[in-house]
Write a protein that holds these residues in place. Structure first.
Motif, PDB file in Angstrom:
ATOM      1  N   GLU A 333       0.830  -1.076  -0.104  1.00 26.62           N
ATOM      2  CA  GLU A 333       0.102  -0.004  -0.131  1.00 26.62           C
ATOM      3  C   GLU A 333       0.941   1.311  -0.052  1.00 26.62           C
ATOM      4  O   GLU A 333       2.174   1.042   0.258  1.00 26.62           O
ATOM      5  N   MET A 334       0.253   2.447  -0.444  1.00 29.06           N
ATOM      6  CA  MET A 334       1.071   3.523  -0.530  1.00 29.06           C
ATOM      7  C   MET A 334       1.639   4.157   0.767  1.00 29.06           C
ATOM      8  O   MET A 334       0.814   4.363   1.661  1.00 29.06           O
ATOM      9  N   GLU A 335       2.956   4.127   1.124  1.00 29.25           N
ATOM     10  CA  GLU A 335       3.382   4.687   2.089  1.00 29.25           C
ATOM     11  C   GLU A 335       4.438   5.722   1.994  1.00 29.25           C
ATOM     12  O   GLU A 335       5.353   5.801   1.056  1.00 29.25           O
ATOM     13  N   GLY A 336       4.381   7.006   2.816  1.00 28.88           N
ATOM     14  CA  GLY A 336       5.242   7.902   2.390  1.00 28.88           C
ATOM     15  C   GLY A 336       6.251   8.079   3.351  1.00 28.88           C
ATOM     16  O   GLY A 336       7.019   7.304   3.602  1.00 28.88           O
ATOM     17  N   ILE A 337       6.452   9.511   4.163  1.00 30.90           N
ATOM     18  CA  ILE A 337       7.476   9.594   4.847  1.00 30.90           C
ATOM     19  C   ILE A 337       7.713   8.831   6.194  1.00 30.90           C
ATOM     20  O   ILE A 337       8.696   8.492   6.524  1.00 30.90           O
ATOM     21  N   ARG A 338       6.460   8.063   6.495  1.00 31.47           N
ATOM     22  CA  ARG A 338       6.568   7.334   7.817  1.00 31.47           C
ATOM     23  C   ARG A 338       7.305   5.992   7.524  1.00 31.47           C
ATOM     24  O   ARG A 338       7.909   5.577   8.671  1.00 31.47           O
ATOM     25  N   LEU A 339       7.257   5.569   6.288  1.00 31.06           N
ATOM     26  CA  LEU A 339       8.327   4.377   6.026  1.00 31.06           C
ATOM     27  C   LEU A 339       9.549   4.604   6.386  1.00 31.06           C
ATOM     28  O   LEU A 339      10.392   4.070   6.954  1.00 31.06           O
ATOM     29  N   THR A 340      10.170   5.571   5.965  1.00 26.04           N
ATOM     30  CA  THR A 340      11.194   6.404   6.003  1.00 26.04           C
ATOM     31  C   THR A 340      11.714   6.652   7.315  1.00 26.04           C
ATOM     32  O   THR A 340      12.618   6.245   7.988  1.00 26.04           O
TER      33      THR A 340
END
Length: 480
Positions: A333-340
């Motif tokens: 699923e689309m993940e943004g800055i929280r994955l980093t």
């Protein structure tokens, strides 16, 4: 039909099933690589030679009419280095797997030639405004080089929608989300602070933006690279496996990547473009604002080509290494800055979330400021470079920055993708038509460079040295 439906439909044509932009960018990258004899590879070292003189301005009298090539590079990096490097890489990996990183590298290598081509056009066709500052970009070289006012106007409208409004909102959204995740700061308060700080800087004009970029970009870039190097050294034994996974997934050779080949290519190229902006027509605005040393349009081509390399091949790779070396479950699923953030926390402990929050805030905020400069340069194109025009634009820009902090991630990214896609389509159509001028400029530079190397004479471009398509702005380039 709702607004979201329209945006999704356009995105589907440009980036989705139609994949128009994928083919356009690959064509442009191969086209200019071939036409320019793969100078991004064979003249790679020369980029750094040009950089040595980039802090200078061509002459003392010119300091009031242009910024240095180094400042132009930092403005370009300010816009490039943002959420694309941290959140965008995370989105590419979450949707396309580790193989997306390989395709991000491919589009960056090809994009270096495209970025070179558009940047020298920005320099060649630049104009001087009433404040004795240089303005330029696709709208200017489309009108002056191709005499296609309608196409130039279309690009400018897309630029305002993209860099003037959508991109700044998206960058602000990422800052607010990061600060909320790390410090539980409500979006309203972070939005108010971001808007106030951005307003303080952009109201000082291009030179204040250039000074801000010159101070912040090197500091934040080196700090992030240092952290990535430390994390890499901590996980040296896992590097071979990580690189094998990237390359095997890129071509669908392993079990995990077999069904994700298309997603890897699509997301790698899409997020690679969003990060380095090669071909999008944004960086020529920064390139046009410089008074380079030596005073030749191709100088800025090499400087801004280096920007593509630093953005994607260095900084995006740092983010990818940090994420892929962490033992995290990427769901698809689309993940943004929280994955980093989660990846750095995995490596450095709970304090990691504070570091990446500070990093993304600086990265994204510099983009917010540089985005303003890009769109503002097109006010002159519409003869709105006056007090009323600037006031209206600045007010709308700051309102979008504030709105972006509370908008949804998916909504903002979709708007940004549409604006970027339309800008890129128009710009690539234009620069391909201007290929004869690009090739002639590059040959002129190479000839003058050879003479300068053998005779120790300074090289400079004169208006009569080539026969450019269309017309050049009077008084910009010397006749003798």
């Amino acid at each position: 039909m709702s607004f979201d439906t329209i945006i999704s439909s356009i995105n589907n044509i440009l980036w989705g099933e139609g994949q128009v932009l994928i083919y356009v960018l690959l064509f442009a990258g191969f086209w200019f690589s071939f036409q320019l004899k793969f100078l991004q590879i064979f003249n790679f070292r020369h980029m750094f030679s040009v950089l040595k003189q980039s802090s200078k301005v061509d002459d003392e009298k010119a300091t009031n009419s242009g910024i240095s090539s180094l400042q132009a590079l930092f403005i370009g990096l300010s816009a490039r280095v943002g959420t694309g490097n941290l959140a965008g890489v995370a989105v590419a990996i979450s949707l396309g797997g580790s193989g997306a990183i390989f395709w991000m590298w491919v589009i960056a290598l090809l994009g270096m030639a495209t970025g070179f081509a558009e940047s020298i056009l920005g320099q060649l066709y630049k104009v001087s405004d009433e404040h004795k500052e240089y303005r330029g970009g696709p709208a200017y070289y489309i009108q002056q080089g191709l005499n296609q006012r309608w196409l130039a106007s279309l690009f400018s409208v897309c630029l305002f929608l993209g860099y003037g409004f959508s991109f700044s909102a998206m960058q602000a959204n990422t800052i607010a989300d990061s600060l909320n995740h790390a410090f539980n700061i409500p979006s309203f308060y972070s939005g108010a602070i971001i808007t106030l700080l951005a307003g303080t800087i952009v109201l000082g004009g291009l030179k204040r933006i250039a000074r801000f970029a010159e101070l912040i970009v090197p500091f934040m870039g080196l700090a992030f690279i240092l952290v990535a190097v430390v994390i890499t050294l901590m996980n040296l034994s896992a590097l071979p496996s990580m690189f094998y996974n990237i390359f095997s997934s890129a071509f669908g050779l392993n079990e995990a990547g077999a069904g994700m080949l298309g997603a890897a290519i699509k997301n790698g190229i899409q997020r690679g473009l969003y990060s380095n902006e090669a071909g999008a027509g944004s960086v020529p605005h920064a390139a046009a604002s410089a008074r380079p040393v030596p005073n030749h349009p191709v100088t800025q081509g090499y400087v801004q080509m280096l920007g593509v390399f630093l953005d994607t091949m260095v900084l995006c790779t740092c983010t990818a290494v940090i994420i892929l070396l962490a033992d995290l479950d990427v769901s698809g699923e689309m993940e943004g800055i929280r994955l980093t953030q989660n990846a750095i926390t995995y490596h450095l402990g709970e304090n990691g979330v504070y570091f990446v929050s500070a990093a993304i805030s600086l990265f994204a905020f510099t983009s917010v400021v540089a985005n303003y400069a890009y769109a503002e340069s097109n006010l002159h194109f519409f003869k709105l470079d006056n007090k009323l025009g600037r006031t209206l634009y600045t007010s709308m820009y700051l309102a979008m920055v504030f709105w972006g902090t509370s908008a949804s991630l998916t909504q903002v990214w979709r708007m940004a993708d549409v604006a970027l896609g339309l800008m890129t389509l128009v710009n690539v159509i234009a620069i391909v038509q201007l290929t004869p001028t690009i090739v002639a400029l590059t040959k002129d530079y190479n000839a003058k460079r050879n003479i300068a190397n053998s005779s120790n004479k300074e090289m400079a471009f004169k208006a009569k040295d080539i026969k450019p398509q269309g017309r050049l702005s009077p008084g910009i380039w010397p006749d003798k």
